[in-house]
Design an enzyme around this catalytic site. Structure first.
Site, PDB file in Angstrom:
ATOM      1  N   TYR A  15     -22.481   3.017  47.679  1.00  0.00           N
ATOM      2  CA  TYR A  15     -23.046   4.353  47.884  1.00  0.00           C
ATOM      3  C   TYR A  15     -24.270   4.291  48.792  1.00  0.00           C
ATOM      4  CZ  TYR A  15     -20.349   4.588  43.599  1.00  0.00           C
ATOM      5  OH  TYR A  15     -19.366   4.443  42.669  1.00  0.00           O
ATOM      6  N   TYR A 140     -16.974  10.064  34.898  1.00  0.00           N
ATOM      7  CA  TYR A 140     -16.834   9.092  35.984  1.00  0.00           C
ATOM      8  C   TYR A 140     -15.645   8.185  35.668  1.00  0.00           C
ATOM      9  CZ  TYR A 140     -17.346   5.406  39.313  1.00  0.00           C
ATOM     10  OH  TYR A 140     -17.058   4.514  40.323  1.00  0.00           O
ATOM     11  N   ASP A 240     -10.763   6.233  28.778  1.00  0.00           N
ATOM     12  CA  ASP A 240     -11.295   5.294  29.768  1.00  0.00           C
ATOM     13  C   ASP A 240     -12.456   4.540  29.111  1.00  0.00           C
ATOM     14  OD1 ASP A 240     -12.500   3.952  31.821  1.00  0.00           O
ATOM     15  OD2 ASP A 240     -12.524   5.648  33.222  1.00  0.00           O
ATOM     16  N   LYS A 269     -14.805  -3.813  33.512  1.00  0.00           N
ATOM     17  CA  LYS A 269     -16.211  -4.203  33.424  1.00  0.00           C
ATOM     18  C   LYS A 269     -16.461  -5.436  32.539  1.00  0.00           C
ATOM     19  CE  LYS A 269     -18.493  -0.354  35.445  1.00  0.00           C
ATOM     20  NZ  LYS A 269     -18.059   1.039  35.508  1.00  0.00           N
TER      21      LYS A 269
HETATM   22  C1  LIG Z   1     -17.031   1.549  36.377  1.00  0.00           C
HETATM   23  C2  LIG Z   1     -16.054   2.493  35.828  1.00  0.00           C
HETATM   24  C3  LIG Z   1     -14.803   2.696  36.453  1.00  0.00           C
HETATM   25  C4  LIG Z   1     -14.418   2.019  37.738  1.00  0.00           C
HETATM   26  O1  LIG Z   1     -14.337   0.620  37.636  1.00  0.00           O
HETATM   27  P1  LIG Z   1     -14.437  -0.273  38.958  1.00  0.00           P
HETATM   28  O2  LIG Z   1     -14.164  -1.664  38.453  1.00  0.00           O
HETATM   29  O3  LIG Z   1     -15.816  -0.092  39.488  1.00  0.00           O
HETATM   30  O4  LIG Z   1     -13.401   0.206  39.895  1.00  0.00           O
HETATM   31  C5  LIG Z   1     -13.931   3.577  35.860  1.00  0.00           C
HETATM   32  N1  LIG Z   1     -14.244   4.212  34.713  1.00  0.00           N
HETATM   33  C6  LIG Z   1     -15.425   4.043  34.090  1.00  0.00           C
HETATM   34  C7  LIG Z   1     -15.687   4.749  32.811  1.00  0.00           C
HETATM   35  C8  LIG Z   1     -16.375   3.187  34.630  1.00  0.00           C
HETATM   36  O5  LIG Z   1     -17.565   3.042  34.034  1.00  0.00           O
END
Ligand SMILES: *Cc1c(COP(=O)(O)O)cnc(C)c1O
Length: 425
Positions: A15, A140, A240, A269
């Site tokens: 970004y 997000y 997610d 992550k």
């Molecule tokens: C970081 C994140 C993503 C994206 O993961 P990347 O490995 O950066 O592509 C998707 N969803 C959530 C909730 C996240 O925190």
């Protein structure tokens, strides 16, 4: 040649503009929860590299798992071939989530792409043509285009991409507070589902904590209601857990706060303990059976580095380590120190609100223009923190010592207090 000059001239940062519009610090090495800059300055890490380094950096067990695997089989295509580490990792993920079918892929955003495709295919398999998703404001879910299309439209600047992004249905995020009364928010979600369910494949949300879209902690009752609505209206629930997973909220997965199981979960992550890029989409048996038993009968995705053995080996070891450590106790201790430390910030005029859960501590300011100053003060005090807009937040490795964590909290306190003095003028 000074490599930092090459960085300035040629390398994009997240970004950002090229050259960067914000300060970029050159890092020489890491160890446990310490980051050492090229000039020798040591910083205590308040970010755990965006929720990933849950055991701290350079853990001997993870390093060994990675190098052992590199010597045996660093990579092998997953099309038509299988390997032990992928199987064992998948078994662990199945055990931990209570789900059944694991798709191992490159990154969080990709796992969200696969989840969205899977949800659409599931509905197709049931004879329903449903191409929309219900997502929450402040959400997000990643940066690739489809993942981005279910992120908060303002935060992720949907407007830049014109008509290229699919339009989904956004519903207000549940109000802040783990114990807040969310009955009105549930009523709004119910209305949204009632109005749109015939065109909707799934609800996608981040359970209990909305991360990069605002570090918003909310009542698990909202999740429970979302689960119920999905059952009632034949929608899938996509949780997610890329940020929240592997203990960040005090539970292995945040869905456990509500006692619910999603139909599809994404994790990433913390999955590899911060060593390698990898994520997974995990579905219920019902979802994978339904897709597999109707045309075209396959999940249409297969990245080159699917189930990369290095990533699988280090993820497997990271989860094993987590299970061996008393991570729940570690996270409880972290939570207590954040609670106590943040409480002291509450009365500062510049502070809008403070909140924390598990290994996550947040102070939200009224004015985002102080973020860089706060980051700089923290660096002077030996702490690496990277605010996001008006959010001064920290997510730490579970292995951090109480002393190091107090150093982080004290630095946040000193830096925000200084900003408060300037703010009041
Ligand atoms: C970081 C994140 C993503 C994206 O993961 P990347 O490995 O950066 O592509 C998707 N969803 C959530 C909730 C996240 O925190």
């Amino acid at each position: 040649m000074d490599w930092t000059q090459i960085d300035k001239d040629h390398v994009w940062h997240p970004y950002n503009a090229l050259p960067s519009k914000t300060k970029i610090l050159p890092v020489a090495k890491t160890d446990k929860t310490t980051i050492t800059l090229t000039d020798g300055q040591e910083l205590t890490d308040a970010m755990s590299s965006w929720w990933s380094a849950i055991h701290g950096y350079n853990h001997p067990r993870l390093t060994k798992a990675l190098s052992d695997q590199a010597a045996v089989m660093p990579h092998i295509m997953f099309g038509g071939l299988a390997h032990e580490k992928a199987a064992l990792l998948s078994q662990k993920l199945v055990e931990l989530t209570g789900l059944n079918s694991v798709f191992l892929c490159d990154s969080g955003s990709v796992s969200v792409e696969v989840a969205l495709k899977t949800a659409i295919q599931y509905q197709e398999a049931k004879g329903k043509h449903r191409y929309k998703f219900i997502a929450l404001e402040h959400s997000y879910h990643g940066d690739t285009l489809a993942a981005m299309s279910v992120c908060d439209p303002d935060n992720s600047m949907h407007s830049i991409y014109g008509t290229y992004l699919p339009r989904h249905i956004f519903t207000p995020a549940p109000r802040l507070g783990f114990d807040a009364d969310v009955s009105e928010d549930i009523a709004t979600l119910t209305q949204t589902v009632k109005a749109h369910h015939e065109e909707v494949a799934a609800i996608i949300l981040e359970p209990v904590v909305q991360g990069a879209g605002g570090m918003r902690i909310y009542n698990p009752a909202y999740l429970k209601a979302a689960r119920k609505l999905c059952d009632e209206y034949d929608l899938l629930l996509i949780a997610d857990e890329i940020a929240t997973g592997f203990g960040h909220t005090g539970k292995m997965f945040a869905c456990e706060h509500a006692g619910i199981k999603p139909d599809i979960m994404t994790v990433g992550k913390g999955l590899t303990g911060g060593y390698m890029t990898m994520a997974a989409m995990i579905t219920s048996k019902e979802v994978s059976d339904t897709i597999s038993s109707s045309e075209p009968g396959v999940v249409m995705h297969g990245p080159t580095f699917m189930a990369n053995p290095l990533s699988c080996a280090v993820a497997l070891e990271s989860i094993t380590l987590l299970e061996e450590n008393d991570w729940q106790d570690q996270v409880r201790q972290i939570e207590a120190i954040f609670s106590e430390g943040l409480e002291k910030l509450k009365d500062l005029e510049i502070v809008q609100s403070v909140r924390n859960i598990g290994a996550i501590g947040v102070a939200e300011l009224k004015d985002p223009s102080y973020a860089q100053q706060i980051q700089d003060t923290c660096q002077d005090l030996g702490v690496w923190i990277r605010p996001f807009g008006a959010l001064i937040y920290s997510i730490v490795a579970y292995t951090i010592t109480p002393r190091e964590l107090r150093k982080i909290v004290d630095a946040m306190h000193t830096a925000i207090k200084k900003a408060d003095e300037d703010y009041r003028g």
